[in-house]
Motif scaffolding. Structure first.
Motif, PDB file in Angstrom:
ATOM      1  N   SER A   7      29.724 -53.949  56.462  1.00 20.36           N
ATOM      2  CA  SER A   7      30.873 -53.036  56.400  1.00 20.36           C
ATOM      3  C   SER A   7      32.086 -53.612  57.118  1.00 20.36           C
ATOM      4  O   SER A   7      33.209 -53.171  56.902  1.00 20.36           O
ATOM      5  N   TYR A   8      31.865 -54.573  57.998  1.00 23.83           N
ATOM      6  CA  TYR A   8      32.878 -55.138  58.882  1.00 23.83           C
ATOM      7  C   TYR A   8      33.401 -54.109  59.878  1.00 23.83           C
ATOM      8  O   TYR A   8      34.432 -54.310  60.513  1.00 23.83           O
ATOM      9  N   LEU A  27      30.354 -51.420  46.510  1.00 18.96           N
ATOM     10  CA  LEU A  27      31.346 -52.436  46.866  1.00 18.96           C
ATOM     11  C   LEU A  27      30.682 -53.606  47.565  1.00 18.96           C
ATOM     12  O   LEU A  27      29.698 -53.448  48.282  1.00 18.96           O
ATOM     13  N   ASN A  28      31.263 -54.768  47.393  1.00 18.32           N
ATOM     14  CA  ASN A  28      30.916 -55.924  48.213  1.00 18.32           C
ATOM     15  C   ASN A  28      32.063 -56.128  49.192  1.00 18.32           C
ATOM     16  O   ASN A  28      33.143 -56.566  48.805  1.00 18.32           O
ATOM     17  N   LYS A  29      31.812 -55.764  50.463  1.00 14.70           N
ATOM     18  CA  LYS A  29      32.868 -55.870  51.463  1.00 14.70           C
ATOM     19  C   LYS A  29      33.004 -57.307  51.930  1.00 14.70           C
ATOM     20  O   LYS A  29      32.029 -57.959  52.296  1.00 14.70           O
ATOM     21  N   ASP A  45      39.281 -54.450  55.136  1.00 16.03           N
ATOM     22  CA  ASP A  45      40.179 -53.901  54.122  1.00 16.03           C
ATOM     23  C   ASP A  45      40.044 -54.619  52.781  1.00 16.03           C
ATOM     24  O   ASP A  45      40.986 -54.618  51.971  1.00 16.03           O
ATOM     25  N   GLY A  91      37.318 -54.731  49.567  1.00 15.55           N
ATOM     26  CA  GLY A  91      36.095 -54.244  48.945  1.00 15.55           C
ATOM     27  C   GLY A  91      36.091 -54.569  47.461  1.00 15.55           C
ATOM     28  O   GLY A  91      36.888 -54.014  46.696  1.00 15.55           O
ATOM     29  N   ASP A 113      39.394 -56.305  44.072  1.00  8.86           N
ATOM     30  CA  ASP A 113      39.510 -55.652  45.373  1.00  8.86           C
ATOM     31  C   ASP A 113      40.122 -54.268  45.192  1.00  8.86           C
ATOM     32  O   ASP A 113      41.292 -54.130  44.808  1.00  8.86           O
ATOM     33  N   VAL A 149      35.483 -47.923  53.506  1.00  6.50           N
ATOM     34  CA  VAL A 149      34.062 -47.839  53.859  1.00  6.50           C
ATOM     35  C   VAL A 149      33.348 -47.087  52.743  1.00  6.50           C
ATOM     36  O   VAL A 149      33.974 -46.371  51.959  1.00  6.50           O
ATOM     37  N   ASN A 150      32.036 -47.244  52.686  1.00  9.97           N
ATOM     38  CA  ASN A 150      31.293 -46.440  51.733  1.00  9.97           C
ATOM     39  C   ASN A 150      31.058 -45.052  52.333  1.00  9.97           C
ATOM     40  O   ASN A 150      31.278 -44.829  53.528  1.00  9.97           O
ATOM     41  N   ASN A 163      25.850 -51.128  55.188  1.00  8.23           N
ATOM     42  CA  ASN A 163      25.699 -50.273  54.018  1.00  8.23           C
ATOM     43  C   ASN A 163      24.471 -50.776  53.261  1.00  8.23           C
ATOM     44  O   ASN A 163      24.518 -51.802  52.605  1.00  8.23           O
TER      45      ASN A 163
END
Length: 459
Positions: free
Chosen positions: A57-58, A147-149, A153, A155, A173, A196-197, A249
């Motif tokens: 998620s960073y 999403l692939n983070k 900011d 995703g 993105d 974020v998810n 996530n």
């Protein structure tokens, strides 16, 4: 009051539902398999093979409860979005103003640019209504799609859910697509800084008021979980190792794609999967989520009706319609006191099946309980897997989704089996997450605005 013994009074239904009655050994095996898949998902070399990909998620800070300021948030769901203005005040008070916007089918079925222009248009309207259009407030997005983070900011959209045709957005993105759309509104200033998810948003939102929250759990039209991992276990992370924690996530809805659920999948699971929009994928999700529970019950009932076992005086005109049985009907079917079937009959009235025999309604309740209990048990296996991995002494789990909030039996089963499958040294409380995905996204927006000093004050 007639009391029914399913095995004796409706043996055909009992036999058909027996495969849904998971044993403790079944659940222990599933929990252990999930643990191995989580470890693989976190690994650099094994990540691509895991059915629980454990996406970064960073987000590496948790709220302290002392955060202050005003933030914007966007909750993006399959059928609607919610735009929020959130103000964190003293003494853990949150002021929140929001606007829910239905996303029309003409938008969800169109091009990606049309969808994001629609979102930007509504954000512009909202910030003008709240008179903050010139303040450049930080905005976070809570996103319910995969999403692939790549950063806090960034995703990359992996997939839409059923009903979305915005194929042009896949592989792009999401944050940048929305920024591009917002840039067309030169009369507003919004600082879109984080995404974020939903599960991570729930975790962050509850953490502000309950600082021991370490997991966000979603059980609704889909299922997912976010949890707090040790950064040094995240082999794909190439950032700052000095920060010890990382919210993960899990995207655990994919669990089972490697065959770990084959031993419990019933013929009805296989039918529902074949009729879905993504056959062969997301087996765990399809055993759990509200989208599929009603269909599983309906498929069993249809089979029994064709056998002449249940609702003999009625036809299949309505019960035979795919996806016709919804989760709210299942909860109503199981809401009557023992021996009473008033709500169950009201549900059947909607299927044009009036004056049903009490035995038939009792059989229907039994089928509903078997299918929904399995869902709760499988969620418990996943939660226990993560609780045992984190190994905290006591945490809160933010739960998002109506099935937990509105279905008391589901709560009881989930709590019972999570306790059974979790190391007794690791205590937990399930807490209903009210509004927290958006609140969590707002908190993460504050984090993104000031990475080095999380507590911010914007007025």
């Amino acid at each position: 009051m007639t009391k029914y013994d399913p095995e004796l009074d409706f043996p055909e239904a009992y036999k058909m539902c027996k495969p849904f009655m998971l044993t403790d050994d079944n659940l222990t095996s599933i929990r252990n398999s999930m643990t191995q898949e989580v470890i693989a998902g976190l690994g650099r070399d094994s990540h691509s093979r895991s059915s629980i990909p454990c996406l970064l998620s960073y987000v590496q800070h948790l709220p302290t409860g002392r955060e202050r300021g005003r933030f914007l948030a966007l909750e993006m769901w399959p059928t609607n979005c919610r735009i929020m203005l959130v103000k964190f005040s003293s003494e853990k008070d949150i002021y929140m103003s929001s606007k829910c916007v239905i996303v029309p089918h003409t938008i969800t079925g169109s091009r990606g640019t049309v969808l994001f222009n629609f979102l930007a248009d509504n954000i512009a309207i909202f910030v003008k209504e709240k008179k903050v259009e010139k303040e450049n407030l930080p905005m976070g997005v809570a996103f319910s799609f995969a999403l692939n983070k790549l950063a806090l900011d960034v995703g990359i959209l992996i997939a839409w859910t059923k009903g979305y045709g915005c194929l042009g957005a896949l592989g792009k993105d999401v944050v940048q697509l929305l920024r591009n759309a917002l840039s067309e509104h030169s009369d507003i200033a919004v600082d879109l800084v984080a995404i974020v998810n939903i599960s991570a948003g729930s975790l962050m939102g509850l953490s502000w008021s309950q600082t021991n929250c370490r997991m966000g759990l979603t059980v609704g039209t889909g299922t997912n979980a976010a949890y707090v991992e040790q950064t040094d276990e995240c082999q794909l992370f190439e950032g700052d190792d000095d920060l010890p924690l990382m919210i993960i996530n899990s995207e655990w809805g994919n669990f089972g794609n490697n065959g770990h659920l084959d031993f419990i999948r019933t013929e009805f699971d296989k039918i529902a999967d074949s009729q879905s929009s993504n056959p062969g994928l997301k087996y765990y999700d399809k055993c759990i989520s509200t989208l599929y529970l009603g269909e599983l019950v309906r498929l069993i009932v249809v089979r029994l009706m064709k056998m002449g076992v249940i609702f003999k005086e009625h036809n299949l005109d309505y019960m035979g319609i795919q996806w016709k049985m919804e989760m709210k009907s299942l909860m109503a079917l199981d809401s009557d006191p023992p021996g009473v079937y008033d709500q169950a009959q009201l549900v059947m009235d909607k299927f044009r099946m009036r004056h049903c025999e009490q035995r038939d309604l009792a059989m229907l309740r039994f089928i509903t309980q078997c299918v929904t209990d399995r869902s709760a048990k499988l969620v418990a296996a996943g939660v226990a897997c993560l609780l045992n991995r984190m190994a905290f002494a006591h945490i809160s789990i933010a739960v998002d989704g109506g099935i937990y909030r509105l279905y008391p039996r589901y709560q009881l089963v989930l709590n019972k089996y999570t306790n059974l499958l979790t190391n007794p040294m690791h205590k937990f409380d399930f807490v209903i997450a009210q509004d927290s995905p958006g609140v969590g996204a707002a908190i993460v927006a504050g984090l993104a605005r000031n990475l080095n000093k999380f507590s911010v004050a914007y007025g």
